[in-house]
Design a protein around this motif. Sequence first.
Motif, PDB file in Angstrom:
ATOM      1  N   ASP A  41       0.840  -1.199   0.000  1.00 48.55           N
ATOM      2  CA  ASP A  41       0.000   0.000   0.000  1.00 48.55           C
ATOM      3  C   ASP A  41       0.873   1.246   0.000  1.00 48.55           C
ATOM      4  OD1 ASP A  41      -2.441  -1.396   0.133  1.00 48.55           O
ATOM      5  OD2 ASP A  41      -2.438  -1.393   2.323  1.00 48.55           O
ATOM      6  N   ARG A  44       2.468   1.965  -3.302  1.00 46.82           N
ATOM      7  CA  ARG A  44       1.483   2.488  -4.262  1.00 46.82           C
ATOM      8  C   ARG A  44       1.199   3.959  -3.965  1.00 46.82           C
ATOM      9  NH1 ARG A  44      -1.985  -1.075  -3.572  1.00 46.82           N
ATOM     10  NH2 ARG A  44      -3.421  -0.020  -2.184  1.00 46.82           N
ATOM     11  N   TRP A  45       1.076   4.314  -2.687  1.00 51.60           N
ATOM     12  CA  TRP A  45       0.817   5.710  -2.313  1.00 51.60           C
ATOM     13  C   TRP A  45       1.991   6.597  -2.691  1.00 51.60           C
ATOM     14  CZ3 TRP A  45      -0.750   4.077   3.306  1.00 51.60           C
ATOM     15  CH2 TRP A  45      -1.956   3.371   3.262  1.00 51.60           C
ATOM     16  N   ALA A  48       2.009   7.089  -6.440  1.00 52.33           N
ATOM     17  CA  ALA A  48       0.930   7.955  -6.909  1.00 52.33           C
ATOM     18  C   ALA A  48       1.097   9.400  -6.445  1.00 52.33           C
ATOM     19  CB  ALA A  48      -0.411   7.418  -6.420  1.00 52.33           C
ATOM     20  N   ILE A  93      -6.049   9.210   3.639  1.00 48.75           N
ATOM     21  CA  ILE A  93      -5.638   8.703   2.336  1.00 48.75           C
ATOM     22  C   ILE A  93      -6.811   7.895   1.798  1.00 48.75           C
ATOM     23  CG2 ILE A  93      -4.086   7.143   1.086  1.00 48.75           C
ATOM     24  CD1 ILE A  93      -1.950   7.889   3.139  1.00 48.75           C
ATOM     25  N   ASP A  95      -8.025   5.354  -1.131  1.00 50.85           N
ATOM     26  CA  ASP A  95      -7.388   4.381  -2.025  1.00 50.85           C
ATOM     27  C   ASP A  95      -8.423   3.354  -2.463  1.00 50.85           C
ATOM     28  OD1 ASP A  95      -5.792   2.461  -3.247  1.00 50.85           O
ATOM     29  OD2 ASP A  95      -4.452   2.203  -1.544  1.00 50.85           O
ATOM     30  N   ASP A  96      -8.575   3.208  -3.775  1.00 44.08           N
ATOM     31  CA  ASP A  96      -9.516   2.189  -4.265  1.00 44.08           C
ATOM     32  C   ASP A  96      -8.838   0.842  -4.471  1.00 44.08           C
ATOM     33  OD1 ASP A  96      -8.092   2.464  -6.632  1.00 44.08           O
ATOM     34  OD2 ASP A  96      -9.843   2.919  -7.871  1.00 44.08           O
ATOM     35  N   LYS A  99      -5.870   2.273  -8.934  1.00 48.17           N
ATOM     36  CA  LYS A  99      -5.107   3.425  -9.409  1.00 48.17           C
ATOM     37  C   LYS A  99      -5.515   4.735  -8.761  1.00 48.17           C
ATOM     38  CE  LYS A  99      -3.829   1.534 -13.812  1.00 48.17           C
ATOM     39  NZ  LYS A  99      -3.575   1.750 -15.191  1.00 48.17           N
ATOM     40  N   VAL A 101      -5.657   7.120  -5.884  1.00 50.84           N
ATOM     41  CA  VAL A 101      -5.052   7.415  -4.584  1.00 50.84           C
ATOM     42  C   VAL A 101      -4.970   8.923  -4.438  1.00 50.84           C
ATOM     43  CG1 VAL A 101      -3.010   7.205  -3.114  1.00 50.84           C
ATOM     44  CG2 VAL A 101      -3.633   5.318  -4.612  1.00 50.84           C
ATOM     45  N   CYS A 103      -4.729  12.089  -1.127  1.00 51.42           N
ATOM     46  CA  CYS A 103      -4.659  12.323   0.314  1.00 51.42           C
ATOM     47  C   CYS A 103      -5.094  13.744   0.603  1.00 51.42           C
ATOM     48  CB  CYS A 103      -3.278  12.022   0.877  1.00 51.42           C
ATOM     49  SG  CYS A 103      -1.981  13.165   0.425  1.00 51.42           S
TER      50      CYS A 103
END
Length: 116
Positions: A41, A44-45, A48, A93, A95-96, A99, A101, A103
Amino acid sequence: MLNVYGLKNCDTCRKALSWLQSENIAHQFFDIRKDGFTETDLKRWLAALGHEQLINRRGTSWRNLDAAVQESLSEKTAAALVLTEPALMKRPIFDDGNKFVICGFKAEQQDALKSL
């Protein structure tokens, strides 16, 4: 389903959760201290958002860091710091799991959430 990561005692997170409910946006809340998050996670954050956007430089956790650590912040050190001190992240944050993301919870984030 939209996953929301934050702190249960964070005013902004509480406002966001209340707003999501009023907008009928399906979501699940994860307290980053209690429930945690995965390293996947976090990667990915960071991919993004970048570490500059993900790190909350206005909070107590940031102010409590050594000045040398603050000045040497990079993508790599940001990930290590957040894993040890999750409250360093800006919150909430959204997040799905794919894609999407973002905050924070200002007007532009609300508009993005409405477009889901």
